[in-house]
Design an enzyme around this catalytic site. Sequence first.
Site, PDB file in Angstrom:
ATOM      1  N   HIS A 288      41.122  36.941  49.301  1.00  0.00           N
ATOM      2  CA  HIS A 288      39.997  37.598  48.651  1.00  0.00           C
ATOM      3  C   HIS A 288      38.696  36.814  48.816  1.00  0.00           C
ATOM      4  CE1 HIS A 288      43.635  38.354  45.969  1.00  0.00           C
ATOM      5  NE2 HIS A 288      43.409  39.522  46.535  1.00  0.00           N
ATOM      6  N   HIS A 290      35.723  35.547  46.537  1.00  0.00           N
ATOM      7  CA  HIS A 290      35.510  35.290  45.113  1.00  0.00           C
ATOM      8  C   HIS A 290      34.019  35.132  44.816  1.00  0.00           C
ATOM      9  CE1 HIS A 290      39.670  34.624  43.364  1.00  0.00           C
ATOM     10  NE2 HIS A 290      39.891  34.954  44.640  1.00  0.00           N
ATOM     11  N   HIS A 305      37.226  37.804  41.520  1.00  0.00           N
ATOM     12  CA  HIS A 305      36.913  38.439  42.790  1.00  0.00           C
ATOM     13  C   HIS A 305      35.452  38.884  42.831  1.00  0.00           C
ATOM     14  CE1 HIS A 305      41.407  39.675  43.469  1.00  0.00           C
ATOM     15  NE2 HIS A 305      41.215  38.372  43.411  1.00  0.00           N
ATOM     16  N   HIS A 313      40.633  46.155  40.515  1.00  0.00           N
ATOM     17  CA  HIS A 313      41.190  45.516  41.705  1.00  0.00           C
ATOM     18  C   HIS A 313      42.170  46.417  42.438  1.00  0.00           C
ATOM     19  CE1 HIS A 313      43.198  42.708  44.367  1.00  0.00           C
ATOM     20  NE2 HIS A 313      44.343  43.125  43.869  1.00  0.00           N
ATOM     21  N   HIS A 322      37.630  46.057  44.340  1.00  0.00           N
ATOM     22  CA  HIS A 322      36.575  45.055  44.407  1.00  0.00           C
ATOM     23  C   HIS A 322      36.075  44.942  45.851  1.00  0.00           C
ATOM     24  CE1 HIS A 322      38.996  42.898  41.007  1.00  0.00           C
ATOM     25  NE2 HIS A 322      38.288  43.914  40.529  1.00  0.00           N
ATOM     26  N   ASP A 325      38.205  42.481  47.723  1.00  0.00           N
ATOM     27  CA  ASP A 325      39.610  42.756  48.026  1.00  0.00           C
ATOM     28  C   ASP A 325      39.797  42.955  49.526  1.00  0.00           C
ATOM     29  OD1 ASP A 325      40.038  42.697  45.323  1.00  0.00           O
ATOM     30  OD2 ASP A 325      40.195  44.873  45.086  1.00  0.00           O
ATOM     31  N   HIS A 364      45.944  33.037  48.247  1.00  0.00           N
ATOM     32  CA  HIS A 364      46.875  32.917  47.123  1.00  0.00           C
ATOM     33  C   HIS A 364      48.291  32.624  47.602  1.00  0.00           C
ATOM     34  CE1 HIS A 364      44.171  34.356  43.844  1.00  0.00           C
ATOM     35  NE2 HIS A 364      43.519  34.853  44.886  1.00  0.00           N
ATOM     36  N   ARG A 381      46.262  29.827  43.429  1.00  0.00           N
ATOM     37  CA  ARG A 381      45.313  29.641  44.525  1.00  0.00           C
ATOM     38  C   ARG A 381      45.722  28.398  45.324  1.00  0.00           C
ATOM     39  NH1 ARG A 381      39.605  31.141  41.367  1.00  0.00           N
ATOM     40  NH2 ARG A 381      40.487  32.969  40.292  1.00  0.00           N
TER      41      ARG A 381
END
Length: 389
Positions: A288, A290, A305, A313, A322, A325, A364, A381
């Site tokens: 993603h 952020h 995000h 999301h 988002h 995403d 992630h 993360r």
Amino acid sequence: MKKMIPLFTSGALLLSSGLAAAHEGTPVPQKAEKAPVNTPVKIGNAAKVLVNGVEVKSKANHMEGDKYYVSVEAYTDLFDRPVIWSADKKSVTFNGKTMATKTVNGEQTAWIKDLSNAVNGRITLDGAAQEIYVLVLPEGTINLSPGEIVPAMGEHWAKPDEMPLGPIYGVLDGRLVFLEYMIAQKDFVEGKSHRNVPGMKGLPSPTVVQTDIEHQPVGHPGFETPHFDIHNYFITDEEQMSIGTVKVDLLNDKSEKIGYAAFYNLGPQTFVQVIASGLTPNSKHGFHIHENPIANGDLTSAGGHFNPEGKQHGQDNPAGAHLGDMQNLVVDQNGNVEALIPVPGVTLEEGKPNSIYGKSLIIHATEDDGKSDPAGNAGARIAGGNIPE
């Protein structure tokens, strides 16, 4: 890339006394340089001299006043061009151009600008690296799209009468970065051969570091027919992906570099190229953009995000998604991933609400399920990097 100051053969300082683009692509908007383009470049006696990336090695190379002199023998040996000396060896005629010479350490030397002019070269000075680079392309080669830097490639130079087959010479900052050929798909289907195709014959050529063979199923501007683009690159893949892009180094939670990502435009669409290693083999990882930069290696400081439109999301969420995403990263059996991912809705223009500058990328531990708000149950993360401001 290093900041360089191009000086063509009519340049000053140290050396003073429409065809369509071959590839579709929109260059990333480049931020203004702080230093003026006419900043003086200082070159010393120990400067390295390169012709198309091939070094001109000689202890006779030296600076004298405001001119740099190079061994005539070492320079001309790189070319398949006639060299004729005067009886007293105080001048030499190289490729039909006569120039004065000076004896240094038992070798005859000549002004680098004279040697470059004899082969229609273009000179670039790199003061930080102490390098003098001479770009020499076949006679008649022109810039197909002046002022345009094609993402992950550079400028495209070629002889118009050799298009579309090529070769196309990729140039960046006055340096040769690739040699390309475009071969029609029907040529392969029909078993057609292409023999004695022009290239760098008679000119020095750097070592090929990598080769890309890309299928263009519908063609692109400059060659609107199904074909294959064959690029022989003289730079690494990471160097290539730094050209005309927004590049991000990806670091794990121990601040060790595991790869990189590069954002660039293809037509109206923004894409990110991701190359990373050291991940869990045969796995998928949420990936993603952020909202905040990562501070002091703390991946949690990246915040949530990137979501300027206030949506939920998930690319599979009817109330999403988002802007940050993206597709999951699919890792192979060796823990490596290489992916080209579309990033709809974002921009590489500064000052826009949907601009990615100053944000961050996060990888992630597990797969994003594409629907769970706010983060797709993608787990901890494990790596990330800051997108430049």
